[in-house]
Motif scaffolding. Structure first.
Motif, short mmCIF file in Angstrom:
data_model
loop_
_atom_site.label_atom_id
_atom_site.label_comp_id
_atom_site.label_asym_id
_atom_site.label_seq_id
_atom_site.Cartn_x
_atom_site.Cartn_y
_atom_site.Cartn_z
N ILE A 202 41.17 42.35 36.83
CA ILE A 202 41.60 41.63 38.04
C ILE A 202 41.13 42.38 39.29
CG2 ILE A 202 43.60 40.91 39.39
CD1 ILE A 202 45.07 40.48 36.71
N PHE A 203 41.25 43.69 39.26
CA PHE A 203 40.82 44.54 40.36
C PHE A 203 39.31 44.34 40.60
CE2 PHE A 203 41.08 49.24 41.98
CZ PHE A 203 40.65 48.82 43.23
N PHE A 205 37.47 41.82 39.59
CA PHE A 205 37.21 40.44 39.98
C PHE A 205 37.43 40.25 41.47
CE2 PHE A 205 38.38 35.99 40.63
CZ PHE A 205 37.39 35.32 39.93
N ALA A 206 38.51 40.85 41.99
CA ALA A 206 38.81 40.75 43.43
C ALA A 206 37.73 41.43 44.26
CB ALA A 206 40.17 41.36 43.72
N VAL A 207 37.29 42.62 43.80
CA VAL A 207 36.24 43.35 44.51
C VAL A 207 34.94 42.56 44.51
CG1 VAL A 207 34.76 45.40 44.43
CG2 VAL A 207 37.23 45.63 44.15
N ALA A 209 34.54 39.35 44.14
CA ALA A 209 34.69 38.15 44.97
C ALA A 209 34.57 38.51 46.45
CB ALA A 209 36.04 37.49 44.70
N GLY A 210 35.16 39.64 46.85
CA GLY A 210 35.08 40.08 48.24
C GLY A 210 33.66 40.40 48.64
#
Length: 222
Positions: A202-203, A205-207, A209-210
């Motif tokens: 998740i970490f 994936f968020a990075v 995406a950012g």
């Protein structure tokens, strides 16, 4: 330990992992640019110093570098590690940030260098004709283009950094992987590792995406 208590402990570890991640980027990104400029210097001595630095940082394991930064002050100078604590921050955490920052700065330096060298010489010549100084040329013309070009390789390194934060376990820093390992050993279960793996995903994936959002914002000619 029930699932919710385990989750709470892992979230505490995740907070430490995020701190390592964020502080590493804060220090390594600007330092990487300085190293890249030194690596490209016309002064042979300066150029070779930074070349050797990059070679050492990329050619030796990050875990070994963490050990050097943590145990070095004691073995080399007989300085008690407790004396190196500052404002309540243990030196083991500080040494992790130093080790990660210096290591990743070497990788970012080569990415910066590739980006800078990819800019056509005509850009410099045009800036010179317009009366720009070398500093103005780099800051206003070259560097913005470099940032746009290096986002994909920087994204790869940033994603790797997320996973590499787990190496802090080697110095017993209580980040997420260390806590998952402790809980797993104490209760003989693989569940903490599975949950930690999900958090890392998740970490990341968020990075990712950012970084993808930033890359799209910089594609202003498309």
């Amino acid at each position: 330990m029930n699932f919710w208590n385990m989750l709470a402990e892992l979230l505490k570890g995740l907070t430490v992992s995020v701190e390592i991640f964020a502080l590493t980027l804060v220090f390594s990104l600007p330092l990487g640019l300085v190293i890249a400029l030194g690596r490209m210097s016309k002064n042979v001595l300066i150029k070779n110093i930074f070349r050797i630095y990059i070679s050492i940082m990329r050619g030796t394991p990050l875990m070994l570098q963490l050990f050097v930064w943590y145990f070095g002050p004691y073995y080399l100078f007989k300085i008690s590690l407790s004396d190196l604590s500052f404002l309540g921050i243990e030196y083991r955490f500080t040494s992790v940030i130093i080790g990660f920052s210096l290591n990743y700065a070497a990788y970012f330096a080569e990415i910066y260098r590739a980006g800078i060298e990819s800019i056509p010489k005509g850009q410099y010549e045009a800036a010179c004709v317009l009366g720009y100084s070398p500093v103005q040329t780099f800051g206003k013309i070259i560097f913005p283009q470099v940032i746009k070009r290096i986002i994909p390789p920087v994204t790869n390194e940033v994603i790797t950094l997320v996973k590499d934060t787990s190496l802090a376990f080697s110095l017993s820093v209580l980040e997420m992987f260390t806590i998952a390992k402790q809980i797993s050993s104490a209760y003989t279960t693989m569940v903490p590792f599975a949950v930690a793996g999900l958090f890392y995903y998740i970490f990341n994936f968020a990075v990712a995406a950012g970084m993808e959002f930033v890359e799209k914002k910089l594609n202003y000619y498309r």
